[in-house]
Enzyme design. Structure first.
Site, PDB file in Angstrom:
ATOM      1  N   LYS A 135       0.821  -1.209   0.000  1.00 18.06           N
ATOM      2  CA  LYS A 135       0.000   0.000   0.000  1.00 18.06           C
ATOM      3  C   LYS A 135       0.855   1.260   0.000  1.00 18.06           C
ATOM      4  O   LYS A 135       0.507   2.247  -0.638  1.00 18.06           O
ATOM      5  CB  LYS A 135      -0.933   0.026   1.220  1.00 18.06           C
ATOM      6  N   LYS A 142      -4.439  -8.517  -7.159  1.00 17.43           N
ATOM      7  CA  LYS A 142      -5.675  -8.979  -6.531  1.00 17.43           C
ATOM      8  C   LYS A 142      -6.825  -8.008  -6.824  1.00 17.43           C
ATOM      9  O   LYS A 142      -6.605  -6.807  -6.986  1.00 17.43           O
ATOM     10  CB  LYS A 142      -5.468  -9.241  -5.037  1.00 17.43           C
ATOM     11  N   LYS A 172     -11.383  -3.277  -3.929  1.00 18.89           N
ATOM     12  CA  LYS A 172     -12.412  -2.256  -4.054  1.00 18.89           C
ATOM     13  C   LYS A 172     -11.813  -0.877  -4.205  1.00 18.89           C
ATOM     14  O   LYS A 172     -12.505   0.065  -4.558  1.00 18.89           O
ATOM     15  CB  LYS A 172     -13.418  -2.328  -2.897  1.00 18.89           C
TER      16      LYS A 172
END
Ligand code: AMP
Ligand code: TRP
Length: 331
Positions: free
Chosen positions: A111, A194, A197
């Site tokens: 991230k 992956k 959302k």
């Protein structure tokens, strides 16, 4: 009966990976567990969230979980920030957990990417808050997708170090419940990433509120290769997009990869994508429809979360107060 805890971030609309990796299992586990399900809004703000959107996504997510079959009477559904025990235990865990442990967390590395210095301190200590979520309830089983496995190992390290440092057997070890199939659903645009959302491209994922036409379009546009479907599972190796589509089909139709291939071997992606669309629409459309209905009554959703929070608090409060006493806080 064992206690389950699991969480999902209201940082967007849940997607098919959330459904197959987590939500669907949550629904099934209700039959023989005491379940606590949490919309982890405090985790969501570790990256910037527009306030009005965070609020509406939290309510949408509550609606989706109810529509998917979470029973808020028998079990608990609430949002994390409503129960202060999470934040209090997380602080204690910030002081138990080690920098060296956090530095190994692959989700943080993914991230934060190269721009590490510019991310929030919250993103870095995210796994400590996750450990607090689970251990504030002394939950022993945690249903999650594959990507959360490392965080649960850290949870066990934190529990063990707390018990060791304070000379107690207070926090239990937790067991990850990772589904045997589709524990890691991949992006429709890139079979090596992956499904998420928060991916900037909405074409990369099927959202739980997509209607049949949107689902059909996204699957039609999904990346594939030019080969036909193989007859053996090994034939999917090195073909990440093909493998992902077959995996999604198998998980939703309750079949093995081999069974799907036995039915579709030799087919090109045109016909296979049509068959896949039917299976996905069959699973998602009823949930999307019921979600729409539930969304019309915001007050009801707010009251479900509030009553869930009160019941969650009744479990977590004494556990966290006891942990605070063990640490030496005057209570
Ligand atoms: P998150 O969207 O990060 O809040 O994740 C909520 C739950 O969904 C966690 O249990 C994740 O492991 C699971 N999950 C998220 N994305 C995927 C995916 N692409 N495949 C399988 N499980 C997923
Ligand atoms: N970190 C999890 C995710 O992004 C969400 C989460 C927060 C969670 N707290 C949790 C999952 C506790 C299981 C248990 O997927």
């Amino acid at each position: 009966m064992q206690r389950i805890f699991s969480g999902i971030q209201p940082s967007g609309i849940p997607q098919l990976g959330n459904y197959l990796g987590a939500i669907r299992n949550w629904v099934n586990l209700q039959a023989d567990h005491e379940c606590v399900f949490c919309l982890v809004d405090m985790h969501a703000i570790t990256v910037w969230q527009e306030p009005a959107k965070l609020r509406s996504q939290t309510l949408t997510q509550a609606a989706i979980l109810l529509a998917a079959g979470i029973d808020p009477q028998k079990h608990i559904l609430f949002n994390q920030s409503a129960v202060s025990a999470h934040a209090r235990l997380a602080w204690i865990f910030n002081c138990v957990s080690r920098l060296g442990w956090l530095n190994r967390m692959t989700q943080f590395k993914d991230k934060a990417g190269k721009d590490r210095e510019n991310h929030s301190a919250g993103l870095y200590v995210y796994p400590n808050l996750m450990a607090a979520d689970i251990l504030a309830y002394k939950a022993t089983r945690v249903p999650v997708g594959e990507d959360q496995k490392q965080h649960l190992e850290l949870t066990n390290d934190i529990a063990q170090k707390f018990n060791h440092d304070y000379g107690v057997e207070f926090f239990p070890q937790v067991e990850a419940l990772i589904p045997p199939a589709a524990a890691r659903v991949m992006s429709l645009r890139d079979g090596t990433k992956k499904m998420s959302k928060s991916d900037p491209s909405a074409q990369s994922r099927i959202e739980m509120t997509d209607d049949a036409d949107t689902i059909a379009l996204k699957i039609r546009r999904a990346k594939t290769d030019t080969d036909t479907l193989p007859s053996e599972v090994e034939g999917l190796e090195g073909r990440p997009e093909a493998k992902n589509l077959v995996t999604i089909y198998a998980a939703l139709a309750d079949m093995s990869l081999a069974e799907v291939l036995a039915q579709h071997q030799g087919q090109g992606f045109g016909p296979f994508k049509q068959a896949l669309t039917e299976v996905v629409v069959g699973a998602i459309a009823p949930i999307a429809q019921e979600t729409q209905r539930l969304m019309q009554n915001e007050d009801h959703l707010v009251s479900v979360l509030r009553s869930g929070a009160l019941r969650a608090q009744a479990i977590a409060e004494p556990i966290v107060t006891e942990a605070e006493k063990l640490v030496g806080f005057v209570k």
